[in-house]
Design a protein around this motif. Structure first.
Motif: not given
Length: 316
Positions: A33, A67, A98
């Motif tokens: 992330w 992401t 993503v």
């Protein structure tokens, strides 16, 4: 459950973020992330590199999926520009990208002096922004004349083989329902099974659900709590303040009411394997498919070693 690492752009320099990405991959984490901020929450965090530069750089130093957690594609950057940035990111990462999106915070989005919309309006803007993103990723020239956005004769020429998935962040009922309706997945930071159930029962089905939590690795729980309280006192700021306060100094003022114990409840502090496993288990029981851990403070290599040596082997 997939275990990933959360790169905190608010706290680390570009070089440190790249070092952490390499370290996370070596330690056995399965994905990344990365936060998207214009400002840190408080000055003690002290950084805020441009996320799209970082995502490009990440593609050159590791092969982990990435992401954004999360990007606001509505105010600070027009969704047509986010569409181009995300498409290029997906190409650079070989499709392992993503786009996580949400309605954002005034902290990052107010910088042009525009009025900060109410929550319902922000949700409406997010839905239209996602429509713009997907139209541009479809190829060809796009003309869009909506309530909030206009796109004229725009075409993205550098496209991945498949459009990036869009995962939508949600904490309240309306935002979770929107995530279920328009998202390819769901993003949260709370181990709340009711949120996951609402997402799945209102259209999310078996789409992926991601979540993240913060740690403060140190030689003791007390030292970890000291670091967490010093760097992230905003973790104890309640309610909607995180969406409406406009600057780090305002978060610092609100955080004067936060006690160290309140921050400890939001972090895994110290070096306990069992504490990390217990936190991960909360997210697993809530129904999340992926969980991402961030480290605050300077001891991120210690967290990598702990996960490589003890946490990840016990999970697998």
């Amino acid at each position: 459950m997939k275990i990933g690492y959360f790169l905190s752009s608010e706290e680390f320099t570009p070089a440190e973020l790249l070092e952490q990405a390499r370290g996370a991959e070596r330690a056995g984490f399965e994905a990344l992330w990365i936060s998207d901020h214009y400002h840190p929450w408080v000055d003690a965090q002290g950084q805020s590199p441009f996320v799209w530069s970082m995502i490009g750089a990440l593609s050159q130093v590791c092969s982990l999926p990435v992401t954004t957690a999360v990007t606001c594609p509505t105010v600070r950057i027009h969704p047509a520009v986010i569409a181009q940035a995300a498409a290029t990111s997906a190409v650079l990462h070989g499709g392992r990208f993503v786009l996580g999106v949400g309605t954002g915070e005034a902290l990052n989005e107010h910088i042009f002096g525009d009025a900060w919309p109410q929550a319902d309006v922000r949700l409406e803007m997010l839905e239209e922004a996602v429509e713009v993103l997907r139209a541009l990723w479809g190829g060809g020239f796009v003309n869009h004349h909506g309530k909030h956005y206009t796109v004229e004769q725009a075409r993205i020429y550098t496209l991945p083989d498949a459009p990036p998935p869009i995962y939508v962040s949600g904490f309240g009922p309306k935002s979770i329902d929107l995530a279920a309706r328009i998202g390819d997945g769901y993003v949260s930071t709370m181990p709340d099974g009711e949120m996951v159930r609402r997402f799945r029962e209102n259209g999310g089905g078996d789409k992926p659900c991601q979540a993240g939590f913060k740690a403060a690795y140190a030689d003791s729980e007390d030292e970890g709590m000291r670091i967490a309280y010093e760097r992230w006192p905003n973790a104890g700021v309640p309610g909607e303040l995180s969406q409406v306060l406009p600057s780090p100094r305002h978060f610092e003022q609100a955080a004067e009411l936060v006690k160290p114990e309140m921050v400890r409840d939001a972090f895994v502090c110290g070096n306990s394997v069992d504490a990390h496993l217990e936190m991960i288990d909360k997210y697993a029981k809530a129904g999340f498919d992926e969980v991402y851990v961030a480290n605050t403070g300077p001891h991120y290599q210690g967290l990598f070693d702990l996960y490589q040596r003890e946490v990840l082997p016990r999970l697998r």
